[in-house]
Design an enzyme around this catalytic site. Structure first.
Site, PDB file in Angstrom:
ATOM      1  N   ASP A  34       0.822  -1.216   0.000  1.00 34.43           N
ATOM      2  CA  ASP A  34       0.000   0.000   0.000  1.00 34.43           C
ATOM      3  C   ASP A  34       0.859   1.271   0.000  1.00 34.43           C
ATOM      4  O   ASP A  34       0.435   2.320   0.453  1.00 34.43           O
ATOM      5  CB  ASP A  34      -1.025  -0.026   1.151  1.00 34.43           C
ATOM      6  N   HIS A 238      15.850   1.017 -24.749  1.00 37.87           N
ATOM      7  CA  HIS A 238      15.294   1.469 -23.467  1.00 37.87           C
ATOM      8  C   HIS A 238      16.047   0.861 -22.289  1.00 37.87           C
ATOM      9  O   HIS A 238      15.457   0.449 -21.296  1.00 37.87           O
ATOM     10  CB  HIS A 238      13.795   1.154 -23.389  1.00 37.87           C
ATOM     11  N   ASP A 255      20.113   9.313 -22.318  1.00 38.14           N
ATOM     12  CA  ASP A 255      18.806   9.796 -22.767  1.00 38.14           C
ATOM     13  C   ASP A 255      18.039  10.129 -21.497  1.00 38.14           C
ATOM     14  O   ASP A 255      17.557   9.233 -20.804  1.00 38.14           O
ATOM     15  CB  ASP A 255      18.114   8.695 -23.585  1.00 38.14           C
ATOM     16  N   ASP A 266      13.316  16.035 -23.227  1.00 39.33           N
ATOM     17  CA  ASP A 266      13.732  14.691 -23.654  1.00 39.33           C
ATOM     18  C   ASP A 266      15.003  14.861 -24.492  1.00 39.33           C
ATOM     19  O   ASP A 266      14.913  15.222 -25.662  1.00 39.33           O
ATOM     20  CB  ASP A 266      12.579  14.072 -24.460  1.00 39.33           C
ATOM     21  N   HIS A 345      13.924   2.743 -35.121  1.00 33.37           N
ATOM     22  CA  HIS A 345      12.851   3.555 -34.525  1.00 33.37           C
ATOM     23  C   HIS A 345      12.568   4.787 -35.387  1.00 33.37           C
ATOM     24  O   HIS A 345      13.280   5.062 -36.347  1.00 33.37           O
ATOM     25  CB  HIS A 345      13.178   3.938 -33.078  1.00 33.37           C
ATOM     26  N   HIS A 349       8.944  12.528 -31.945  1.00 34.90           N
ATOM     27  CA  HIS A 349       7.555  12.509 -31.479  1.00 34.90           C
ATOM     28  C   HIS A 349       7.203  13.889 -30.954  1.00 34.90           C
ATOM     29  O   HIS A 349       8.087  14.693 -30.648  1.00 34.90           O
ATOM     30  CB  HIS A 349       7.385  11.451 -30.378  1.00 34.90           C
ATOM     31  N   HIS A 356       5.757  11.358 -24.872  1.00 32.63           N
ATOM     32  CA  HIS A 356       5.257  11.045 -26.215  1.00 32.63           C
ATOM     33  C   HIS A 356       3.894  11.716 -26.265  1.00 32.63           C
ATOM     34  O   HIS A 356       2.877  11.132 -25.915  1.00 32.63           O
ATOM     35  CB  HIS A 356       5.164   9.536 -26.431  1.00 32.63           C
ATOM     36  N   GLU A 380      15.470  12.778 -33.179  1.00 31.36           N
ATOM     37  CA  GLU A 380      16.354  11.846 -32.496  1.00 31.36           C
ATOM     38  C   GLU A 380      16.784  10.651 -33.343  1.00 31.36           C
ATOM     39  O   GLU A 380      16.488   9.506 -33.005  1.00 31.36           O
ATOM     40  CB  GLU A 380      15.695  11.354 -31.204  1.00 31.36           C
ATOM     41  N   TYR A 384      22.597   1.883 -34.474  1.00 33.41           N
ATOM     42  CA  TYR A 384      22.870   0.865 -33.457  1.00 33.41           C
ATOM     43  C   TYR A 384      23.379  -0.380 -34.160  1.00 33.41           C
ATOM     44  O   TYR A 384      22.644  -0.996 -34.932  1.00 33.41           O
ATOM     45  CB  TYR A 384      21.588   0.535 -32.670  1.00 33.41           C
ATOM     46  N   ARG A 408      22.798   7.850 -30.411  1.00 31.20           N
ATOM     47  CA  ARG A 408      21.569   8.600 -30.680  1.00 31.20           C
ATOM     48  C   ARG A 408      21.819  10.047 -30.276  1.00 31.20           C
ATOM     49  O   ARG A 408      22.543  10.297 -29.302  1.00 31.20           O
ATOM     50  CB  ARG A 408      20.377   8.006 -29.904  1.00 31.20           C
ATOM     51  N   GLU A 410      19.498  13.555 -29.645  1.00 31.29           N
ATOM     52  CA  GLU A 410      18.097  13.985 -29.550  1.00 31.29           C
ATOM     53  C   GLU A 410      17.988  15.395 -28.994  1.00 31.29           C
ATOM     54  O   GLU A 410      18.534  15.701 -27.934  1.00 31.29           O
ATOM     55  CB  GLU A 410      17.324  13.017 -28.630  1.00 31.29           C
TER      56      GLU A 410
HETATM   57  N1  GLY Z   1      13.371   8.800 -24.013  1.00 34.21           N
HETATM   58  C1  GLY Z   1      12.194   8.485 -24.672  1.00 34.21           C
HETATM   59  C2  GLY Z   1      12.250   8.883 -26.075  1.00 34.21           C
HETATM   60  O1  GLY Z   1      13.258   9.373 -26.514  1.00 34.21           O
HETATM   61  O2  GLY Z   1      11.314   8.793 -26.784  1.00 34.21           O
HETATM   62 MN    MN Z   2      12.296  11.049 -27.456  1.00 31.01          MN
HETATM   63 MN    MN Z   3      14.723  10.373 -25.351  1.00 34.18          MN
END
Ligand code: GLY
Ligand code: MN
Ligand code: MN
Length: 436
Positions: A34, A238, A255, A266, A345, A349, A356, A380, A384, A408, A410
């Site tokens: 809880d 991730h 990230d 982000d 990917h 976004h 997102h 981004e 890889y 990456r 971003e």
């Molecule tokens: N870190 C989540 C994304 O880049 O979408």
């Molecule tokens: Mn992102």
């Molecule tokens: Mn990100």
């Protein structure tokens, strides 16, 4: 800000006409047994009300004579508040949050029908709270049973996202102020991480540096679980274990973004832990950086959203051909998605109250979303070279010298009337600035 919530409700009410919209607060999340996580309101609910307590329902009924905005909330309860914190209560729901009428949440079933019986349709998002979904359906069924006698009532339920999310997609000045704050705090955290990271340190130590700054600068905390991925871990998109000791001659992919006043940043940067890129790392990094810059250059009003991804994919594919990881004619490689083993990917976004964020990317097959001032999005791209990757059909074997490199980059980008503004620009990404 109070007025702005009202403006948003009015904008929404203008769209729903003689319908009634119902919004349910986010459930309190249980961590284990809880023990609860700190509460985070549902983004639609927050956008329209600024109200951040659980066990609440907001109703917008533009056709109702007196009560166009109604809140159902937890009533004041001294004993419960001693355990779980301050509640606004029914009276203040009107005074502070501007509700035309407010009721204790326990009266929902009794009071809700009066706001639905004359509505032409119900706007509601079927969410994860099954019991609440059932409740809405039950109310609707009851009204439909008596429809023949009255000849009025909601004949359909429409998802609120169709009317609300196009509003959330365009950020106002006050929203942008919070988004800039979220960006600035995360920029500072990334700068600190870059100074701190070195061979021998653990990924979680870097994570601690970052998240310390999020909180220290007034942020609510990480916008999503921070990814601190050294070496081969950068190939897991991730990766959040963050428990490895970093080595010289490795890259570190971070990230991490921050939540500030309910808005999010982000950011991803990838840099050499020991201060020097190996030649393979450098070559791949340059490709990703070029892809990112070219993609960002497409962020301007009037351009289709898809163009950002298309430009990134083209640049990455050209780079992969140049270094021999792909072979063939560029257009054909893109059409056949031969780049996908190395870039799996999308290029970004929407960003806002959700990481997102809501808003459509495409209006049917041939009608992409067109970029407009006030939209905020991430750009981004990455590459890889995941161990054990099988080359796409007809493509060369992967030379081992590339394997295990993940990159990456971003940034968070605002569409402005004349082009774009990179909100996270102050985190370096040029090779010369990342080496020491
Ligand atoms: N870190 C989540 C994304 O880049 O979408
Ligand atoms: Mn992102
Ligand atoms: Mn990100």
């Amino acid at each position: 800000m109070g007025n702005e919530y009202q403006q948003r409700r009015e904008q929404l009410m203008a769209k729903i006409g003689d319908g009634t919209a119902i919004f349910c607060s986010a459930p309190s999340a249980v961590m284990h047994n809880d023990v609860e996580y700190s509460y985070r309101q549902d983004s639609d609910f927050f956008y329209l009300t600024g109200f951040n307590e659980p066990q609440a329902v907001a109703v917008l009924a533009p056709h109702h004579k007196e009560h166009k905005f109604v809140l159902f909330v937890q009533p004041k309860d001294r004993d419960a508040e001693i355990w779980s914190g301050y509640r606004c209560g029914v009276e203040a729901a009107k005074q502070i949050y501007g509700a035309d009428e407010a009721y204790p949440i326990t009266e929902l079933d009794e009071k809700l029908p009066q706001y639905l019986e004359k509505a032409s349709r119900i706007y509601y998002h079927f969410g994860r709270k099954r019991a609440f979904n059932e409740k809405i359906i039950t109310h609707w069924q009851k009204l439909m049973r008596t429809y023949p006698k009255r000849g009025t009532g909601p004949v359909a339920i429409e998802d609120t996202s169709t009317v609300l999310h196009s509003l959330r997609l365009i950020k106002s000045e006050s929203e942008l102020e919070l988004m800039r704050k979220a960006a600035d705090v995360a920029v500072e955290a990334h700068l600190a991480a870059m100074r701190f990271a070195q061979p021998g340190r653990y990924e979680y130590e870097v994570q601690a540096e970052i998240e310390h700054i999020f909180r220290l600068r007034g942020g609510m905390g990480p916008a999503y679980p921070s990814i601190v991925a050294s070496g081969i871990n950068a190939c897991v998109l991730h990766y959040i274990e963050n428990n490895r000791q970093m080595q010289d001659r490795e890259l570190l992919l971070i990230d991490a973004g921050c939540a500030y006043g309910y808005y999010n940043s982000d950011i991803t940067r990838t840099f050499p832990v020991g201060g020097k890129f190996t030649s393979e790392q450098k070559v791949l990094y340059e490709i990703v950086l070029e892809a990112q810059k070219k993609a960002i250059a497409q962020v301007k009003p009037g351009n289709p959203y898809n163009l950002i991804h298309d430009v990134a994919v083209r640049t990455l594919t050209e780079g992969l051909v140049e270094i021999g990881l792909l072979t063939g004619e560029i257009d054909k490689l893109i059409e056949e998605e031969k780049y996908k083993p190395f870039y799996m990917h999308r290029t970004g976004h929407w960003l806002g109250l959700d990481v997102h964020d809501v808003g459509v990317y495409q209006h049917g097959e041939d009608k992409p979303q067109i970029l407009q001032p006030g939209q905020v999005l991430t750009v981004e791209p990455g590459l890889y070279i995941v161990p054990d990757t099988k080359p796409a059909e007809g493509q060369p074997e992967i030379d081992p010298r590339w394997i295990g490199i993940g990159i990456r980059i971003e940034d968070d980008v605002l569409v402005t009337p004349t082009g774009n503004e990179i909100l996270t620009e102050r985190v370096p990404k040029e090779i010369g600035d990342l080496e020491h």
